[in-house]
Design a protein around this motif. Structure first.
Motif, PDB file in Angstrom:
ATOM      1  N   UNK A 123       0.840  -1.203   0.000  1.00 18.18           N
ATOM      2  CA  UNK A 123       0.000   0.000   0.000  1.00 18.18           C
ATOM      3  C   UNK A 123       0.875   1.253   0.000  1.00 18.18           C
ATOM      4  N   UNK A 124       0.372   2.300  -0.616  1.00 19.09           N
ATOM      5  CA  UNK A 124       0.892   3.653  -0.436  1.00 19.09           C
ATOM      6  C   UNK A 124      -0.301   4.520  -0.045  1.00 19.09           C
ATOM      7  N   UNK A 125      -0.289   5.034   1.179  1.00 17.14           N
ATOM      8  CA  UNK A 125      -1.457   5.736   1.696  1.00 17.14           C
ATOM      9  C   UNK A 125      -1.092   7.114   2.218  1.00 17.14           C
ATOM     10  N   UNK A 126      -2.097   7.972   2.282  1.00 18.50           N
ATOM     11  CA  UNK A 126      -1.948   9.301   2.867  1.00 18.50           C
ATOM     12  C   UNK A 126      -3.330   9.771   3.311  1.00 18.50           C
ATOM     13  N   UNK A 127      -3.422  11.032   3.742  1.00 18.06           N
ATOM     14  CA  UNK A 127      -4.689  11.643   4.109  1.00 18.06           C
ATOM     15  C   UNK A 127      -5.051  12.732   3.105  1.00 18.06           C
TER      16      UNK A 127
ATOM     17  N   UNK B 135      -6.720  -7.733   5.951  1.00 15.31           N
ATOM     18  CA  UNK B 135      -6.045  -6.925   6.959  1.00 15.31           C
ATOM     19  C   UNK B 135      -5.158  -5.938   6.203  1.00 15.31           C
ATOM     20  N   UNK B 136      -5.345  -4.650   6.445  1.00 13.17           N
ATOM     21  CA  UNK B 136      -4.614  -3.653   5.676  1.00 13.17           C
ATOM     22  C   UNK B 136      -4.157  -2.509   6.560  1.00 13.17           C
TER      23      UNK B 136
ATOM     24  N   UNK C  55      -4.446   0.658  11.193  1.00 11.66           N
ATOM     25  CA  UNK C  55      -4.672  -0.707  10.714  1.00 11.66           C
ATOM     26  C   UNK C  55      -6.177  -0.982  10.712  1.00 11.66           C
ATOM     27  N   UNK C  56      -6.619  -1.703   9.693  1.00 10.04           N
ATOM     28  CA  UNK C  56      -8.043  -1.991   9.535  1.00 10.04           C
ATOM     29  C   UNK C  56      -8.261  -3.442   9.118  1.00 10.04           C
TER      30      UNK C  56
END
Length: 206
Positions: free
Chosen positions: A26-30, A70-71, A97-98
């Motif tokens: 994953x590459x995540x941000x807000x 799970x991510x 985490x979700x």
């Protein structure tokens, strides 16, 4: 006669059902606006995901595909403080985490390619602290998102997929006084490998 009908129906259902495993990065941000100047710049954070998926085929070109993953999520947050009348910038990582439950609608084209899109609900299972406060204290217990992506599945059931997810509801809990001026929504990309381990021959149909 009844037994024959039930057996035939069960065979059709089995041929229309697939089960598989998937995982990747994953590459995540807000995204979102913040009226708090101390929390107004975000950058990408790397993470991972792992889980299972199913495909329920309605014909040869359309499927409903629930998943349980799970991510990880989160962002690097650039915070601003003042020291001797000068601004000091610090990058802090907020790890989330979700347990994610997407339900994708898949549209298959010839050659093993798929387009997918659909909603997901994410249940917050984050641990740890952020700025001396437990993450679960200032984040919501769940959030809704929407995903869209492109997949390719080979005739033997192995495949690769890319998906973009955008949050529809806020990550932060507005009831928390320390973070009441922020408005955070999850956003990010996933790149996964997957393997259809049951009924993978469905991928060869045209």
């Amino acid at each position: 006669m009844t037994l024959v009908v039930l057996a035939a129906g069960g065979r059709v259902c089995a041929q229309s059902f697939q089960l598989g495993i998937k995982g990747g990065g994953n590459l995540t941000t807000f995204t979102g606006n913040s009226s708090n100047p101390a929390y107004n710049e975000y950058s990408m954070e790397a993470g991972w995901n792992l889980g299972v998926f199913t495909n329920f085929w309605l014909g040869n070109h359309f499927a409903i595909a629930p998943e349980v993953l799970y991510t990880t999520a989160g962002a690097q947050i650039k915070t601003t403080t003042s020291d001797n009348n000068q601004n000091v910038y610090i990058n802090n990582q907020l790890h989330l985490a979700y347990v994610s439950v997407p339900v994708m609608a898949k549209f298959r084209f010839t050659g093993g390619f798929y387009l997918e899109t659909g909603p997901e609900i994410n249940f917050n299972v984050s641990g740890g602290n952020y700025q001396n406060e437990t993450v679960r204290n200032f984040t919501n217990s769940s959030e809704f998102a929407w995903g869209a992506g492109l997949d390719y599945q080979s005739p033997i059931g192995l495949g690769i997929g890319a998906r973009y997810n955008v949050g529809l509801t806020r990550v932060d809990n507005i009831n928390n006084a320390n973070f009441q001026d922020v408005s955070w929504y999850n956003s990010g990309f996933q790149l996964n490998l997957f393997w259809t381990i049951f009924n993978n021959k469905k991928a060869e149909e045209r």
